[in-house]
Scaffold this motif. Structure first.
Motif, PDB file in Angstrom:
ATOM      1  N   CYS A   1       0.842  -1.194   0.000  1.00  0.00           N
ATOM      2  CA  CYS A   1       0.000   0.000   0.000  1.00  0.00           C
ATOM      3  C   CYS A   1       0.873   1.238   0.000  1.00  0.00           C
ATOM      4  N   GLY A   2       0.234   2.386  -0.168  1.00  0.00           N
ATOM      5  CA  GLY A   2       0.961   3.639  -0.257  1.00  0.00           C
ATOM      6  C   GLY A   2       1.456   4.148   1.080  1.00  0.00           C
ATOM      7  N   SER A   3       2.524   4.918   1.029  1.00  0.00           N
ATOM      8  CA  SER A   3       3.022   5.595   2.222  1.00  0.00           C
ATOM      9  C   SER A   3       2.476   7.021   2.296  1.00  0.00           C
ATOM     10  N   ALA A   4       1.661   7.387   1.312  1.00  0.00           N
ATOM     11  CA  ALA A   4       1.044   8.718   1.285  1.00  0.00           C
ATOM     12  C   ALA A   4      -0.254   8.700   2.095  1.00  0.00           C
ATOM     13  N   THR A   5      -0.685   9.895   2.468  1.00  0.00           N
ATOM     14  CA  THR A   5      -1.979  10.074   3.128  1.00  0.00           C
ATOM     15  C   THR A   5      -2.828  10.957   2.211  1.00  0.00           C
ATOM     16  N   PRO A   6      -3.662  10.348   1.364  1.00  0.00           N
ATOM     17  CA  PRO A   6      -4.495  11.143   0.463  1.00  0.00           C
ATOM     18  C   PRO A   6      -5.472  12.024   1.246  1.00  0.00           C
TER      19      PRO A   6
ATOM     20  N   GLY B   1       7.072   1.239   7.161  1.00  0.00           N
ATOM     21  CA  GLY B   1       6.942   2.678   7.351  1.00  0.00           C
ATOM     22  C   GLY B   1       5.902   3.051   8.391  1.00  0.00           C
ATOM     23  N   ARG B   2       6.010   4.285   8.892  1.00  0.00           N
ATOM     24  CA  ARG B   2       5.069   4.770   9.896  1.00  0.00           C
ATOM     25  C   ARG B   2       4.064   5.745   9.303  1.00  0.00           C
ATOM     26  N   LEU B   3       4.233   6.097   8.019  1.00  0.00           N
ATOM     27  CA  LEU B   3       3.423   7.128   7.391  1.00  0.00           C
ATOM     28  C   LEU B   3       2.326   6.546   6.501  1.00  0.00           C
ATOM     29  N   GLY B   4       1.304   7.351   6.238  1.00  0.00           N
ATOM     30  CA  GLY B   4       0.285   7.030   5.261  1.00  0.00           C
ATOM     31  C   GLY B   4      -0.473   5.745   5.525  1.00  0.00           C
ATOM     32  N   LEU B   5      -0.866   5.103   4.439  1.00  0.00           N
ATOM     33  CA  LEU B   5      -1.609   3.851   4.560  1.00  0.00           C
ATOM     34  C   LEU B   5      -0.774   2.792   5.252  1.00  0.00           C
ATOM     35  N   MET B   6       0.533   2.786   4.978  1.00  0.00           N
ATOM     36  CA  MET B   6       1.418   1.812   5.635  1.00  0.00           C
ATOM     37  C   MET B   6       1.295   1.897   7.152  1.00  0.00           C
ATOM     38  N   GLY B   7       1.448   3.086   7.675  1.00  0.00           N
ATOM     39  CA  GLY B   7       1.366   3.274   9.119  1.00  0.00           C
ATOM     40  C   GLY B   7       0.002   2.923   9.666  1.00  0.00           C
ATOM     41  N   ALA B   8      -1.052   3.241   8.913  1.00  0.00           N
ATOM     42  CA  ALA B   8      -2.415   2.942   9.361  1.00  0.00           C
ATOM     43  C   ALA B   8      -2.659   1.439   9.433  1.00  0.00           C
ATOM     44  N   VAL B   9      -2.167   0.684   8.449  1.00  0.00           N
ATOM     45  CA  VAL B   9      -2.290  -0.780   8.492  1.00  0.00           C
ATOM     46  C   VAL B   9      -1.584  -1.316   9.726  1.00  0.00           C
ATOM     47  N   ALA B  10      -0.338  -0.898   9.924  1.00  0.00           N
ATOM     48  CA  ALA B  10       0.459  -1.400  11.040  1.00  0.00           C
ATOM     49  C   ALA B  10      -0.171  -1.047  12.381  1.00  0.00           C
TER      50      ALA B  10
ATOM     51  N   LEU C   1      -3.445  -2.863  -1.561  1.00  0.00           N
ATOM     52  CA  LEU C   1      -4.411  -1.805  -1.290  1.00  0.00           C
ATOM     53  C   LEU C   1      -4.098  -0.643  -2.227  1.00  0.00           C
ATOM     54  N   PRO C   2      -4.896   0.408  -2.205  1.00  0.00           N
ATOM     55  CA  PRO C   2      -4.563   1.572  -3.021  1.00  0.00           C
ATOM     56  C   PRO C   2      -3.154   2.088  -2.713  1.00  0.00           C
ATOM     57  N   GLY C   3      -2.495   2.557  -3.757  1.00  0.00           N
ATOM     58  CA  GLY C   3      -1.147   3.079  -3.612  1.00  0.00           C
ATOM     59  C   GLY C   3      -0.649   3.632  -4.930  1.00  0.00           C
ATOM     60  N   GLY C   4       0.626   3.966  -4.965  1.00  0.00           N
ATOM     61  CA  GLY C   4       1.231   4.579  -6.136  1.00  0.00           C
ATOM     62  C   GLY C   4       2.206   3.656  -6.845  1.00  0.00           C
TER      63      GLY C   4
END
Length: 193
Positions: free
Chosen positions: A8-13, A41-50, A104-107
């Motif tokens: 998944c993305g590390s961005a937060t759309p 990672g701790r950011l974006g979707l990655m961080g939210a999953v974790a 998941l959604p990502g870039g």
């Protein structure tokens, strides 16, 4: 499936639905007793999953290149965090540690991971299910493109179902769990001799 590699993305759309998706995935996998392997990672979707998997009592293993640790984006509160030298090593560890892949959604990085999981399956480097969560139709154009590859003949009919697509997470996980491996290209070539 004991562990799933989540791409998944590390961005937060700006649209909060994507973070909601990531939280749902982390929580759901943990509640099902399935560990998460992801990019660390701790950011974006990655961080939210974790974070949501950990909050639900799940196992979360991060695999992150040293360059991203140096950039201070590593999640320090995981069950385990592995540091590797390259992105290639990272993807190999995802494959080594996981029984399945879930995108998941990502870039572009997410797409790189998805395509490699699919191509490695097609070749026979692994026989794990490759799932695509088509959250609110995000991947509709990609699914159409995969269909186009199959229609034109760049994707063999026996490999079209490598990619398991669903918009419903629970149904997708069930379909991934029921996946029957296909015949890889390498075995097809041997059998044709």
């Amino acid at each position: 499936m004991k562990r799933i590699a989540v791409y998944c993305g590390s961005a937060t759309p700006a649209d909060p639905t994507y973070i909601e998706c990531a939280r749902l995935v982390g929580r759901t996998l943990a509640e099902r007793g399935i560990g998460v392997v992801y990019g660390g990672g701790r950011l974006g979707l990655m961080g939210a999953v974790a974070d949501s998997a950990l909050a639900a009592g799940g196992e979360v293993i991060g695999v992150i290149p040293q360059a991203l640790v140096d950039a201070e984006v590593a999640h320090r509160g995981l069950t385990s965090l592995e540091t590797v030298s390259t992105m290639h090593e990272r993807k190999q560890r995802f494959t080594d540690l996981s029984d399945a892949f879930l995108t998941l959604p990502g870039g572009t990085g997410t797409m790189d991971e998805l395509w490699e999981a699919m191509s490695w399956s097609q070749i026979g480097y692994h026989s794990n299910p490759v799932g695509l969560l088509n959250w609110q139709g995000f991947y509709d154009p990609l699914v159409s493109f995969v269909d186009r590859m199959a229609d034109v003949g760049f994707l063999r009919p026996q490999h079209r179902d490598i990619l398991i697509v669903d918009g419903d997470l629970n149904r997708l996980v069930e379909r991934m769990d029921a996946y029957q491996p296909h015949v890889p290209i390498t075995r097809m070539a041997r059998e044709a001799l």
